[in-house]
Design a protein around this motif. Structure first.
Motif, PDB file in Angstrom:
ATOM      1  N   PHE A  78       0.181  -0.939   0.395  1.00  0.00           N
ATOM      2  CA  PHE A  78      -0.047   0.131  -0.207  1.00  0.00           C
ATOM      3  C   PHE A  78       0.868   1.077   0.105  1.00  0.00           C
ATOM      4  N   ARG A  79       0.395   1.911  -0.431  1.00  0.00           N
ATOM      5  CA  ARG A  79       1.118   3.179  -0.233  1.00  0.00           C
ATOM      6  C   ARG A  79       0.609   4.321  -0.023  1.00  0.00           C
ATOM      7  N   GLN A  80       0.923   5.195   1.081  1.00  0.00           N
ATOM      8  CA  GLN A  80      -0.317   7.006   1.595  1.00  0.00           C
ATOM      9  C   GLN A  80       0.226   8.412   1.671  1.00  0.00           C
ATOM     10  N   ALA A  81       0.172   8.652   0.477  1.00  0.00           N
ATOM     11  CA  ALA A  81       0.904  10.272   0.350  1.00  0.00           C
ATOM     12  C   ALA A  81       0.234  10.948   1.468  1.00  0.00           C
ATOM     13  N   PRO A  82       0.920  12.163   1.454  1.00  0.00           N
ATOM     14  CA  PRO A  82       0.186  13.554   2.525  1.00  0.00           C
ATOM     15  C   PRO A  82      -1.460  14.294   2.197  1.00  0.00           C
ATOM     16  N   GLY A  83      -1.652  13.653   3.347  1.00  0.00           N
ATOM     17  CA  GLY A  83      -2.646  14.231   3.125  1.00  0.00           C
ATOM     18  C   GLY A  83      -4.162  13.505   2.367  1.00  0.00           C
ATOM     19  N   ALA A  84      -3.492  12.222   1.631  1.00  0.00           N
ATOM     20  CA  ALA A  84      -4.668  11.742   0.907  1.00  0.00           C
ATOM     21  C   ALA A  84      -4.921  10.199   1.964  1.00  0.00           C
ATOM     22  N   PRO A  85      -5.650   9.269   1.765  1.00  0.00           N
ATOM     23  CA  PRO A  85      -6.130   7.579   2.730  1.00  0.00           C
ATOM     24  C   PRO A  85      -4.666   7.430   1.770  1.00  0.00           C
ATOM     25  N   TYR A 110       8.736  -8.100  -1.956  1.00  0.00           N
ATOM     26  CA  TYR A 110       9.506  -7.284  -2.971  1.00  0.00           C
ATOM     27  C   TYR A 110       8.664  -6.231  -3.150  1.00  0.00           C
ATOM     28  N   LEU A 111       8.963  -5.225  -4.035  1.00  0.00           N
ATOM     29  CA  LEU A 111       8.509  -4.170  -5.621  1.00  0.00           C
ATOM     30  C   LEU A 111       9.358  -3.523  -6.428  1.00  0.00           C
ATOM     31  N   GLN A 112       9.075  -3.727  -7.271  1.00  0.00           N
ATOM     32  CA  GLN A 112      10.333  -3.053  -7.885  1.00  0.00           C
ATOM     33  C   GLN A 112       9.316  -2.617  -8.790  1.00  0.00           C
ATOM     34  N   MET A 113      10.305  -1.128  -8.621  1.00  0.00           N
ATOM     35  CA  MET A 113       9.773   0.245  -9.086  1.00  0.00           C
ATOM     36  C   MET A 113      10.323   0.804  -9.982  1.00  0.00           C
ATOM     37  N   ASN A 114       9.405   0.923 -11.205  1.00  0.00           N
ATOM     38  CA  ASN A 114      10.675   1.250 -12.600  1.00  0.00           C
ATOM     39  C   ASN A 114       9.776   2.664 -13.203  1.00  0.00           C
ATOM     40  N   SER A 115      10.438   3.212 -13.921  1.00  0.00           N
ATOM     41  CA  SER A 115       9.995   4.554 -14.234  1.00  0.00           C
ATOM     42  C   SER A 115       8.773   5.871 -13.211  1.00  0.00           C
ATOM     43  N   LEU A 116       9.459   5.782 -12.321  1.00  0.00           N
ATOM     44  CA  LEU A 116       9.039   6.025 -10.976  1.00  0.00           C
ATOM     45  C   LEU A 116       8.628   7.798 -11.572  1.00  0.00           C
ATOM     46  N   LYS A 117       7.736   8.263 -11.020  1.00  0.00           N
ATOM     47  CA  LYS A 117       6.898   9.987 -11.029  1.00  0.00           C
ATOM     48  C   LYS A 117       6.338  10.207  -9.798  1.00  0.00           C
ATOM     49  N   PRO A 118       6.750  11.214 -10.220  1.00  0.00           N
ATOM     50  CA  PRO A 118       6.655  12.362  -8.582  1.00  0.00           C
ATOM     51  C   PRO A 118       5.383  12.493  -8.237  1.00  0.00           C
ATOM     52  N   GLU A 119       4.246  11.600  -8.619  1.00  0.00           N
ATOM     53  CA  GLU A 119       3.763  11.515  -8.237  1.00  0.00           C
ATOM     54  C   GLU A 119       3.058   9.757  -7.487  1.00  0.00           C
ATOM     55  N   ASP A 120       4.494   9.301  -7.464  1.00  0.00           N
ATOM     56  CA  ASP A 120       4.695   7.585  -6.798  1.00  0.00           C
ATOM     57  C   ASP A 120       5.060   8.435  -5.377  1.00  0.00           C
TER      58      ASP A 120
END
Length: 120
Positions: free
Chosen positions: A36-43, A78-88
């Protein structure tokens, strides 16, 4: 059971990171393992999961860029994350759901979270 998430950090857009979630012990009766992920101010939001049988499912926002996997011998997800974007950019949490045969409810274990920042 304790889950230790690691691998987060600062990366430029287009870069890659690999997150790991190590369990302190063998976990029996796993139903599904997730990130899961949680960005600032988001669920908190589901990013990807892998079932006991190995089926993987991804949120549309990461499909084709992220890959979830596990190493059962190492009790690690594991979570391999490629082509990362600022919204990640977010705090990423691992989760393991277990359910004993015949049990009425499942049990969830959470990692402490690891921060991923995508910025130039």
């Amino acid at each position: 059971v304790q889950l230790q998430a690691s691998g987060g950090g600062l990366v430029q857009p287009g870069g890659s990171l690999k997150l790991a979630c190590a369990s302190s012990e063998f976990i029996a009766d796993i139903v599904v393992e997730s990130w899961f992920r949680q960005a600032p101010g988001a669920p908190r939001k589901l990013v990807a999961y892998i079932t006991k049988s190995g089926i993987t499912v991804y949120d549309d926002s990461v499909k084709g860029r992220f890959t979830i996997s596990r190493d059962a011998a190492k009790n690690t997800l594991y979570l391999q994350m490629n082509s990362l974007k600022p919204e990640d950019t977010a705090v990423y949490y691992c989760n393991v759901e277990t359910k004993r045969p015949g049990a009425p409810v499942s049990t969830n274990y959470w990692g402490q979270g690891t921060l991923v920042t995508v910025s130039s």
